[in-house]
Design a protein around this motif. Structure first.
Motif, mmCIF file in Angstrom:
data_model
loop_
_atom_site.group_PDB
_atom_site.id
_atom_site.type_symbol
_atom_site.label_atom_id
_atom_site.label_comp_id
_atom_site.label_asym_id
_atom_site.label_seq_id
_atom_site.Cartn_x
_atom_site.Cartn_y
_atom_site.Cartn_z
ATOM 1 N N ASP A 8 -10.113 14.102 63.516
ATOM 2 C CA ASP A 8 -10.344 13.011 63.930
ATOM 3 C C ASP A 8 -11.184 13.046 64.842
ATOM 4 O OD1 ASP A 8 -9.820 12.315 61.208
ATOM 5 O OD2 ASP A 8 -7.841 11.623 62.602
ATOM 6 N N GLU A 9 -10.921 13.215 66.163
ATOM 7 C CA GLU A 9 -11.506 12.765 67.380
ATOM 8 C C GLU A 9 -12.812 13.569 67.328
ATOM 9 O OE1 GLU A 9 -7.852 12.762 70.574
ATOM 10 O OE2 GLU A 9 -8.557 14.654 70.062
ATOM 11 N N LEU A 10 -13.159 14.870 66.584
ATOM 12 C CA LEU A 10 -14.027 16.354 65.976
ATOM 13 C C LEU A 10 -15.139 15.131 65.189
ATOM 14 C CD1 LEU A 10 -15.725 18.665 66.720
ATOM 15 C CD2 LEU A 10 -14.434 19.721 65.080
ATOM 16 N N ALA A 12 -15.276 11.829 64.676
ATOM 17 C CA ALA A 12 -16.115 10.856 66.038
ATOM 18 C C ALA A 12 -17.399 11.313 66.139
ATOM 19 C CB ALA A 12 -15.669 10.457 66.382
ATOM 20 N N ARG A 13 -17.237 12.662 66.870
ATOM 21 C CA ARG A 13 -18.097 13.647 68.152
ATOM 22 C C ARG A 13 -19.442 13.893 67.311
ATOM 23 N NH1 ARG A 13 -16.589 15.389 73.765
ATOM 24 N NH2 ARG A 13 -14.482 14.407 73.798
ATOM 25 N N ILE A 14 -19.228 14.538 65.859
ATOM 26 C CA ILE A 14 -20.673 14.935 65.727
ATOM 27 C C ILE A 14 -20.495 14.459 64.231
ATOM 28 C CG2 ILE A 14 -19.565 17.421 66.784
ATOM 29 C CD1 ILE A 14 -18.811 17.856 63.425
ATOM 30 N N LYS A 15 -20.165 13.230 63.681
ATOM 31 C CA LYS A 15 -20.547 12.214 62.841
ATOM 32 C C LYS A 15 -20.344 13.060 61.542
ATOM 33 C CE LYS A 15 -22.593 9.413 66.030
ATOM 34 N NZ LYS A 15 -20.722 9.479 67.170
ATOM 35 N N TYR A 16 -19.562 14.003 61.570
ATOM 36 C CA TYR A 16 -18.952 14.912 59.667
ATOM 37 C C TYR A 16 -17.694 13.953 59.475
ATOM 38 C CZ TYR A 16 -22.535 18.393 59.420
ATOM 39 O OH TYR A 16 -23.432 19.116 60.020
ATOM 40 N N ASP A 17 -17.847 13.530 58.275
ATOM 41 C CA ASP A 17 -16.456 13.184 57.766
ATOM 42 C C ASP A 17 -15.257 14.135 58.295
ATOM 43 O OD1 ASP A 17 -14.791 12.795 55.300
ATOM 44 O OD2 ASP A 17 -14.592 11.486 55.894
ATOM 45 N N ALA A 18 -13.776 13.347 58.361
ATOM 46 C CA ALA A 18 -12.915 14.833 59.196
ATOM 47 C C ALA A 18 -12.557 15.385 57.374
ATOM 48 C CB ALA A 18 -11.338 13.982 59.138
ATOM 49 N N THR A 20 -14.218 16.470 55.589
ATOM 50 C CA THR A 20 -15.513 17.940 55.386
ATOM 51 C C THR A 20 -15.341 18.549 56.667
ATOM 52 O OG1 THR A 20 -17.370 16.414 54.741
ATOM 53 C CG2 THR A 20 -18.628 18.628 55.972
ATOM 54 N N ILE A 21 -15.173 18.190 57.820
ATOM 55 C CA ILE A 21 -14.581 19.423 58.507
ATOM 56 C C ILE A 21 -13.473 20.398 57.985
ATOM 57 C CG2 ILE A 21 -13.397 19.880 61.032
ATOM 58 C CD1 ILE A 21 -15.366 17.148 61.930
ATOM 59 N N ARG A 22 -12.321 19.798 57.834
ATOM 60 C CA ARG A 22 -11.383 20.975 57.163
ATOM 61 C C ARG A 22 -11.571 21.172 55.333
ATOM 62 N NH1 ARG A 22 -8.720 15.327 58.142
ATOM 63 N NH2 ARG A 22 -8.406 14.964 55.999
ATOM 64 N N SER A 28 -15.330 28.836 58.295
ATOM 65 C CA SER A 28 -16.953 29.195 57.426
ATOM 66 C C SER A 28 -17.648 29.340 58.753
ATOM 67 C CB SER A 28 -16.768 28.579 55.877
ATOM 68 O OG SER A 28 -17.845 27.105 56.358
ATOM 69 N N VAL A 29 -17.927 28.043 59.356
ATOM 70 C CA VAL A 29 -18.802 27.474 60.664
ATOM 71 C C VAL A 29 -17.544 27.750 62.105
ATOM 72 C CG1 VAL A 29 -20.240 26.163 61.632
ATOM 73 C CG2 VAL A 29 -20.373 26.279 59.109
ATOM 74 N N LEU A 30 -16.977 26.882 61.164
ATOM 75 C CA LEU A 30 -15.735 26.556 62.779
ATOM 76 C C LEU A 30 -15.017 27.752 62.537
ATOM 77 C CD1 LEU A 30 -15.518 23.185 62.888
ATOM 78 C CD2 LEU A 30 -17.008 24.905 64.126
ATOM 79 N N LEU A 31 -14.880 28.759 63.366
ATOM 80 C CA LEU A 31 -13.807 29.718 63.267
ATOM 81 C C LEU A 31 -12.454 29.992 64.424
ATOM 82 C CD1 LEU A 31 -16.311 32.694 62.734
ATOM 83 C CD2 LEU A 31 -15.725 31.444 61.072
ATOM 84 N N GLU A 32 -11.640 30.075 63.458
ATOM 85 C CA GLU A 32 -10.030 30.829 64.572
ATOM 86 C C GLU A 32 -10.528 31.427 65.586
ATOM 87 O OE1 GLU A 32 -5.484 30.621 63.596
ATOM 88 O OE2 GLU A 32 -6.739 31.158 62.355
#
Length: 76
Positions: A8-10, A12-18, A20-22, A28-32
């Protein structure tokens, strides 16, 4: 020092829905291990803001670049 963010904090910072991030960006883009960690082997995910910000800035000048799953960039 790293700044760890929840989804949720991310969001708010990058203006993507939570969601969509999950569902679309994670793994795919954000890697562990690069962009996020699972502290103590748990389900909770914490995103590493400095690495995400670095990658956002690096790609901002590459409008035709396509980010690959392995972290490389394909120039279209």
């Amino acid at each position: 020092m790293c700044t760890y963010l929840t989804t949720d904090e991310l969001s708010a910072r990058i203006k993507y829905d939570a969601r969509t991030i999950r569902e679309r960006l994670k793994d795919s883009v954000l890697l562990e291990g690069i962009h996020y960690v699972r502290p103590f082997g748990r389900r909770k995910i914490l995103y590493i803001w400095e690495q995400i910000e670095k990658d956002l800035n690096a790609l901002s000048g590459e409008s035709s670049a396509i980010r690959m799953a392995d972290g490389s960039v394909c120039h279209a």
